[in-house]
Design a protein around this motif. Structure first.
Motif, PDB file in Angstrom:
ATOM      1  N   UNK A 163       0.844  -1.190   0.000  1.00  0.00           N
ATOM      2  CA  UNK A 163       0.000   0.000   0.000  1.00  0.00           C
ATOM      3  C   UNK A 163       0.885   1.249   0.000  1.00  0.00           C
ATOM      4  N   UNK A 164       0.644   2.139  -0.937  1.00  0.00           N
ATOM      5  CA  UNK A 164       1.457   3.348  -1.060  1.00  0.00           C
ATOM      6  C   UNK A 164       1.115   4.326   0.059  1.00  0.00           C
ATOM      7  N   UNK A 165       2.155   4.822   0.734  1.00  0.00           N
ATOM      8  CA  UNK A 165       1.946   5.759   1.827  1.00  0.00           C
ATOM      9  C   UNK A 165       1.885   7.195   1.310  1.00  0.00           C
ATOM     10  N   UNK A 166       1.196   8.047   2.071  1.00  0.00           N
ATOM     11  CA  UNK A 166       1.104   9.467   1.700  1.00  0.00           C
ATOM     12  C   UNK A 166       2.458  10.140   1.874  1.00  0.00           C
ATOM     13  N   UNK A 167       2.773  11.039   0.942  1.00  0.00           N
ATOM     14  CA  UNK A 167       4.009  11.811   1.081  1.00  0.00           C
ATOM     15  C   UNK A 167       3.728  13.260   0.686  1.00  0.00           C
ATOM     16  N   UNK A 168       4.200  14.203   1.513  1.00  0.00           N
ATOM     17  CA  UNK A 168       4.866  13.947   2.791  1.00  0.00           C
ATOM     18  C   UNK A 168       3.885  13.441   3.841  1.00  0.00           C
ATOM     19  N   UNK A 169       4.385  12.720   4.843  1.00  0.00           N
ATOM     20  CA  UNK A 169       3.495  12.205   5.889  1.00  0.00           C
ATOM     21  C   UNK A 169       2.719  13.343   6.541  1.00  0.00           C
ATOM     22  N   UNK A 170       1.429  13.188   6.725  1.00  0.00           N
ATOM     23  CA  UNK A 170       0.608  14.259   7.308  1.00  0.00           C
ATOM     24  C   UNK A 170       1.119  14.763   8.654  1.00  0.00           C
ATOM     25  N   UNK A 171       1.713  13.849   9.468  1.00  0.00           N
ATOM     26  CA  UNK A 171       2.169  14.286  10.793  1.00  0.00           C
ATOM     27  C   UNK A 171       3.433  15.151  10.716  1.00  0.00           C
ATOM     28  N   UNK A 172       4.044  15.261   9.548  1.00  0.00           N
ATOM     29  CA  UNK A 172       5.190  16.153   9.373  1.00  0.00           C
ATOM     30  C   UNK A 172       4.781  17.494   8.762  1.00  0.00           C
ATOM     31  N   UNK A 173       3.497  17.653   8.466  1.00  0.00           N
ATOM     32  CA  UNK A 173       2.989  18.873   7.856  1.00  0.00           C
ATOM     33  C   UNK A 173       2.245  19.709   8.895  1.00  0.00           C
ATOM     34  N   UNK A 174       2.334  21.026   8.762  1.00  0.00           N
ATOM     35  CA  UNK A 174       1.611  21.916   9.666  1.00  0.00           C
ATOM     36  C   UNK A 174       0.870  22.968   8.857  1.00  0.00           C
TER      37      UNK A 174
END
Length: 201
Positions: free
Chosen positions: A1-12
């Motif tokens: 399964x392809x992961x989201x990039x950039x990871x949402x928890x690294x975005x503000x």
């Protein structure tokens, strides 16, 4: 399964935090392109609280100045502190990583042609960079300003998109998250006088 990039928890999406980065680290990277050729210039930016726009100046002799046209889209990158995070600082088994604070702003440019308005942006920029203990005051009627104004292009940027990239080990447990934060603080405060002296040789 392809992961989201950039990871949402690294975005503000917290604009107030991104403004803090701009104010603490005002030297931004102005990124533009012309005929598929990229241009990057490192210049200080002022965030105007009342207009919510970025203000800056560029040397007219800089080839990038030719890419700055009214209503052109530009990218500005602000780099905050960053550091290698060793697995040794964690309480749980982890792999090495690099933590950082970055802000990407996309916006529409508007050139400032009127000399007095351009001078005022320089006065405001100097006041901001001097800080609360302002030891130098740049005045619009300084004769040196009249000679300088023909060699710079002032402009402002209306921000259309904010993107905070805060990679701070948010995916770790609470103690490890805190240890990573302390490591970033420690590395940000390290003495680099030897490095600077070497560069100046």
């Amino acid at each position: 399964m392809k992961q989201m990039y950039p990871p949402p928890h690294h975005q503000s999406d917290k604009i107030s935090k991104m403004i803090s980065v701009i104010k603490q680290f005002p030297l931004g990277m102005l990124v533009t392109a012309k005929e598929e050729k990229p241009f990057i210039t490192h210049i200080p930016f002022l965030y105007n609280e009342s207009t919510q726009k970025l203000v800056a100046h560029i040397d007219r002799n800089n080839p990038q100045s030719e890419t700055l046209q009214d209503n052109a889209e530009v990218l500005v990158v602000f780099k905050g502190p960053d550091s290698y995070i060793s697995p040794s600082v964690y309480t749980t088994p982890q792999l090495p990583t690099w933590n950082y604070i970055i802000v990407h702003l996309t916006g529409i440019i508007k050139l400032i042609h009127e000399p007095e308005a351009a001078k005022q942006t320089m006065v405001a920029m100097t006041e901001f960079l001097e800080g609360e203990t302002q030891k130098f005051i740049l005045k619009k009627d300084d004769l040196r300003m009249d000679r300088l104004i023909n060699y710079i292009q002032a402009f402002e940027i209306e921000i259309t998109n904010w993107e905070g990239k805060f990679k701070l080990s948010q995916d770790k447990n609470t103690p490890d998250f805190e240890y990573a934060k302390q490591e970033l603080i420690k590395k940000s405060r390290k003495d680099i006088s030897g490095f600077i002296n070497e560069i100046y040789k």
